[in-house]
Design a protein around this motif. Sequence first.
Motif, PDB file in Angstrom:
ATOM      1  N   CYS A 292       0.832  -1.209   0.000  1.00 21.82           N
ATOM      2  CA  CYS A 292       0.000   0.000   0.000  1.00 21.82           C
ATOM      3  C   CYS A 292       0.864   1.255   0.000  1.00 21.82           C
ATOM      4  O   CYS A 292       0.609   2.206  -0.756  1.00 21.82           O
ATOM      5  CB  CYS A 292      -0.908   0.018   1.227  1.00 21.82           C
ATOM      6  N   TYR A 293       1.875   1.277   0.842  1.00 22.21           N
ATOM      7  CA  TYR A 293       2.729   2.465   0.933  1.00 22.21           C
ATOM      8  C   TYR A 293       3.520   2.660  -0.358  1.00 22.21           C
ATOM      9  O   TYR A 293       3.761   3.787  -0.791  1.00 22.21           O
ATOM     10  CB  TYR A 293       3.671   2.350   2.129  1.00 22.21           C
ATOM     11  N   GLU A 294       3.919   1.544  -0.978  1.00 23.39           N
ATOM     12  CA  GLU A 294       4.605   1.608  -2.268  1.00 23.39           C
ATOM     13  C   GLU A 294       3.691   2.255  -3.317  1.00 23.39           C
ATOM     14  O   GLU A 294       4.107   3.156  -4.056  1.00 23.39           O
ATOM     15  CB  GLU A 294       4.993   0.197  -2.708  1.00 23.39           C
ATOM     16  N   MET A 295       2.450   1.813  -3.379  1.00 27.05           N
ATOM     17  CA  MET A 295       1.509   2.353  -4.362  1.00 27.05           C
ATOM     18  C   MET A 295       1.156   3.798  -4.034  1.00 27.05           C
ATOM     19  O   MET A 295       0.940   4.615  -4.929  1.00 27.05           O
ATOM     20  CB  MET A 295       0.260   1.481  -4.401  1.00 27.05           C
ATOM     21  N   PHE A 296       1.071   4.114  -2.748  1.00 28.50           N
ATOM     22  CA  PHE A 296       0.791   5.468  -2.270  1.00 28.50           C
ATOM     23  C   PHE A 296       1.897   6.439  -2.701  1.00 28.50           C
ATOM     24  O   PHE A 296       1.628   7.560  -3.137  1.00 28.50           O
ATOM     25  CB  PHE A 296       0.684   5.398  -0.745  1.00 28.50           C
ATOM     26  N   LEU A 297       3.151   5.985  -2.630  1.00 29.38           N
ATOM     27  CA  LEU A 297       4.302   6.869  -2.846  1.00 29.38           C
ATOM     28  C   LEU A 297       4.805   6.893  -4.284  1.00 29.38           C
ATOM     29  O   LEU A 297       5.276   7.929  -4.755  1.00 29.38           O
ATOM     30  CB  LEU A 297       5.456   6.441  -1.936  1.00 29.38           C
ATOM     31  N   PHE A 298       4.743   5.747  -4.971  1.00 27.47           N
ATOM     32  CA  PHE A 298       5.428   5.634  -6.263  1.00 27.47           C
ATOM     33  C   PHE A 298       4.478   5.100  -7.339  1.00 27.47           C
ATOM     34  O   PHE A 298       3.755   4.130  -7.116  1.00 27.47           O
ATOM     35  CB  PHE A 298       6.620   4.677  -6.153  1.00 27.47           C
ATOM     36  N   ASN A 299       4.533   5.714  -8.510  1.00 27.22           N
ATOM     37  CA  ASN A 299       3.801   5.148  -9.635  1.00 27.22           C
ATOM     38  C   ASN A 299       4.730   4.231 -10.422  1.00 27.22           C
ATOM     39  O   ASN A 299       5.863   3.958  -9.999  1.00 27.22           O
ATOM     40  CB  ASN A 299       3.178   6.250 -10.500  1.00 27.22           C
ATOM     41  N   VAL A 341      11.937   8.829  -2.119  1.00 23.85           N
ATOM     42  CA  VAL A 341      10.876   9.830  -2.139  1.00 23.85           C
ATOM     43  C   VAL A 341      11.521  11.171  -2.464  1.00 23.85           C
ATOM     44  O   VAL A 341      12.453  11.615  -1.784  1.00 23.85           O
ATOM     45  CB  VAL A 341      10.154   9.898  -0.780  1.00 23.85           C
ATOM     46  N   THR A 342      11.048  11.820  -3.515  1.00 25.72           N
ATOM     47  CA  THR A 342      11.614  13.085  -3.977  1.00 25.72           C
ATOM     48  C   THR A 342      10.499  14.092  -4.217  1.00 25.72           C
ATOM     49  O   THR A 342       9.314  13.755  -4.148  1.00 25.72           O
ATOM     50  CB  THR A 342      12.407  12.878  -5.282  1.00 25.72           C
ATOM     51  N   ASP A 343      10.886  15.308  -4.524  1.00 25.05           N
ATOM     52  CA  ASP A 343       9.880  16.316  -4.876  1.00 25.05           C
ATOM     53  C   ASP A 343       9.053  15.857  -6.071  1.00 25.05           C
ATOM     54  O   ASP A 343       7.844  16.117  -6.141  1.00 25.05           O
ATOM     55  CB  ASP A 343      10.563  17.651  -5.193  1.00 25.05           C
ATOM     56  N   GLU A 344       9.708  15.153  -7.007  1.00 26.28           N
ATOM     57  CA  GLU A 344       8.996  14.700  -8.204  1.00 26.28           C
ATOM     58  C   GLU A 344       7.994  13.599  -7.871  1.00 26.28           C
ATOM     59  O   GLU A 344       6.863  13.599  -8.378  1.00 26.28           O
ATOM     60  CB  GLU A 344      10.006  14.184  -9.249  1.00 26.28           C
ATOM     61  N   THR A 345       8.389  12.654  -7.024  1.00 23.53           N
ATOM     62  CA  THR A 345       7.446  11.583  -6.685  1.00 23.53           C
ATOM     63  C   THR A 345       6.295  12.121  -5.848  1.00 23.53           C
ATOM     64  O   THR A 345       5.153  11.686  -6.004  1.00 23.53           O
ATOM     65  CB  THR A 345       8.152  10.440  -5.930  1.00 23.53           C
ATOM     66  N   VAL A 346       6.578  13.076  -4.973  1.00 26.65           N
ATOM     67  CA  VAL A 346       5.520  13.670  -4.154  1.00 26.65           C
ATOM     68  C   VAL A 346       4.535  14.434  -5.039  1.00 26.65           C
ATOM     69  O   VAL A 346       3.319  14.389  -4.834  1.00 26.65           O
ATOM     70  CB  VAL A 346       6.108  14.578  -3.065  1.00 26.65           C
ATOM     71  N   ALA A 347       5.057  15.139  -6.043  1.00 27.27           N
ATOM     72  CA  ALA A 347       4.184  15.900  -6.949  1.00 27.27           C
ATOM     73  C   ALA A 347       3.239  14.982  -7.722  1.00 27.27           C
ATOM     74  O   ALA A 347       2.156  15.410  -8.133  1.00 27.27           O
ATOM     75  CB  ALA A 347       5.034  16.712  -7.917  1.00 27.27           C
ATOM     76  N   ALA A 348       3.624  13.717  -7.898  1.00 26.97           N
ATOM     77  CA  ALA A 348       2.787  12.770  -8.636  1.00 26.97           C
ATOM     78  C   ALA A 348       1.765  12.081  -7.755  1.00 26.97           C
ATOM     79  O   ALA A 348       0.902  11.346  -8.255  1.00 26.97           O
ATOM     80  CB  ALA A 348       3.674  11.718  -9.309  1.00 26.97           C
ATOM     81  N   MET A 349       1.818  12.314  -6.452  1.00 29.85           N
ATOM     82  CA  MET A 349       0.879  11.687  -5.523  1.00 29.85           C
ATOM     83  C   MET A 349      -0.463  12.401  -5.535  1.00 29.85           C
ATOM     84  O   MET A 349      -0.605  13.483  -6.110  1.00 29.85           O
ATOM     85  CB  MET A 349       1.466  11.703  -4.104  1.00 29.85           C
TER      86      MET A 349
END
Length: 675
Positions: A292-299, A341-349
Amino acid sequence: VRIVNIFSSIIQKRHKHMVQFRMKKQPSTTMLVLWAAVGIVTTAVVDAQRCQQNPQSSTCQRACKCMCDEYWNTDTFCPQVCDRINNGSPVDALPWCSNYNVADDCDIYDSNWYNSTIQSNLNIEYMRAYGHDFKLNFFTDTARDDELLPLAVVIHGGGFNSGSKDNCKIIESAREFASRGYRTIAINYPMCGAYWNGADVNEDVAPFGSGPWHAWDAEEPLYPLGVGQQHPQCLYGAASSQAHPQQYAQAQEVANRAARYAIQFAHSRAEEWGIDVERTVCNGSSAGAIACYEMFLFNTTVSFRPENTGLEPEPDLDQIKIDVAAGRAGGLSIPPAVRAVTDETVAAMAPGAAVYDLHGDEDETVPITSAENLVETMEEFGIPAELDIAVGEGHSLFPWQFNKSHPERLNAMFDFIETYLPDSVGDDDDDDGDGDNDGFWNYTDVQYGTEDPSMQLMNIALPSSGQYGVVMFHHSKGSTYYDISQREVNAALDSGYALVSWESFGAFETVDLEVAWRYAQTCFEFLQSSSDQYGWENENIIIAGRSMGSIVSWKLAHSQDPAIVGIHFYNALPARTWEAPDLWYPPDDVVSPAPLTYMVYGPGPDSDDGHNPVNAYPVRDKYTELGEEDKLTFIEGMWDDPALYNRGWIATYATFHYFPDLVAQIEAVSSSPSM
């Protein structure tokens, strides 16, 4: 070879009245009796004649539960059953299993789902991968068929090498979500045995095509279909030292992708199933929580060595967002060198995304440091996160969280979800026309101070007509000024008050109280000075807050400013408030005359929740000491009242259930002859 030897050994013993399954099709009752009569042996140790007469016996029902495509299953019972029915379905092959239903079989936790409106729809195929068909179970409340409800995805644990959607704990979790207003799917997803063909644990994995990874779109399975058909390396959990470390890193990507396909499938049936596709929650335990956390954080674009797995980005799947991930015994265990976890991955959440983890402080399987790493990483990026610690507990937290004698434990997770799950699209009016989903707000991101313009912000909801006062509300720790439900806002609007939700410290865990108290005064002064602009009465202000919000608002609420006519706090002054009484002791701020005050609590005095009302008894005592006890209404145990709370808020105004009573008291005082 091992299984054949077991078969030979048992046959040689020639135990009587046992039947050896060698069925290519469903046998007749006559044949079953004949087998029993001649004493042919079964390695599954099931007496067929007895099962015909007593199909509910534990051994007979155990045979019904076998899933013969569970390549990961190492139990010796089911492989023997399935081998003798040619890996078919026991429900089809064994007469006494024809009415077997795993959901009914799992109604064992005193929830009485059988007599409820929660419907189970089992074994729905949602994708094919690695030559296997993967299925999900769908759970829904038929009493709410006419509503669009958010989707909850429940993912089983098992070290990414075992586990099933048909595990009774998973079924219980899924039903619980369905009963609380979620269309719920519990999924099977590819385990190690579906795609891993082994590699030296001390060597790098070779590029895809020559390495150990089976192709996602392969037509045929890596090993023949059947129970236990997998590479020996898959006998160990992905995090085991005997498993390849890269397989563990990429097992999470496989689970992420499969769960996204399951959500995509559910969305394709949104109209039929009544799903609000804009709101999604993920729940799991152990490996399921990590997934779940993987899917939550990363596409799917954030991939570790895709050249090894062959898992290319899937833009369509990346449109799926998880609003709230809430699990047990999970964490962030993959190092940043693998996936950061980066600014880019957070922006995609998902906007406003939040994460919750329940963790035992004595967990040796997934140490609590992994959960602490998750929360600390979220704080770094301003993502609301809560680590709920089960003191003295280890890895298996289901019995602790689902303990019927302590409903507050499960309620804590659902309260978190309810706080952060966005309102439905139908509730979003975007009244200020700025393109945001502002919902019930008339104004958003209004700046109330100049000391910190990026933080000193508030949202405003106004009644449609008439004269009105204003409620100045502050959120709990880990949330923001956007995080208050429409039901709570409606409590103010329906009572003739505007509601302002203001910000002081954001979603960060660390709070400088001196600064927060100063911001509270600044916001209060803004409300008084802007009454002409927003239409409220600047001498009719109620101070409100939830948990940490009560702490932030406490000194202002008790400042004896004549404009403050009332106080409404929910779960006020939690346990940590009282850790340093030499620095600040809340009862010292209570003075006479005090405003009319409501302090209301979800947990009761016997709860082990951190918001136990007993913490605030010194405040209650101070009101009495001052002769102001008639000014304080102290209510505890809302969670224990089934008319208010039953697996979620039933009360129309949720935590603001008693707010209209406070307003009635304020109006009674203001209209009395002495005023």
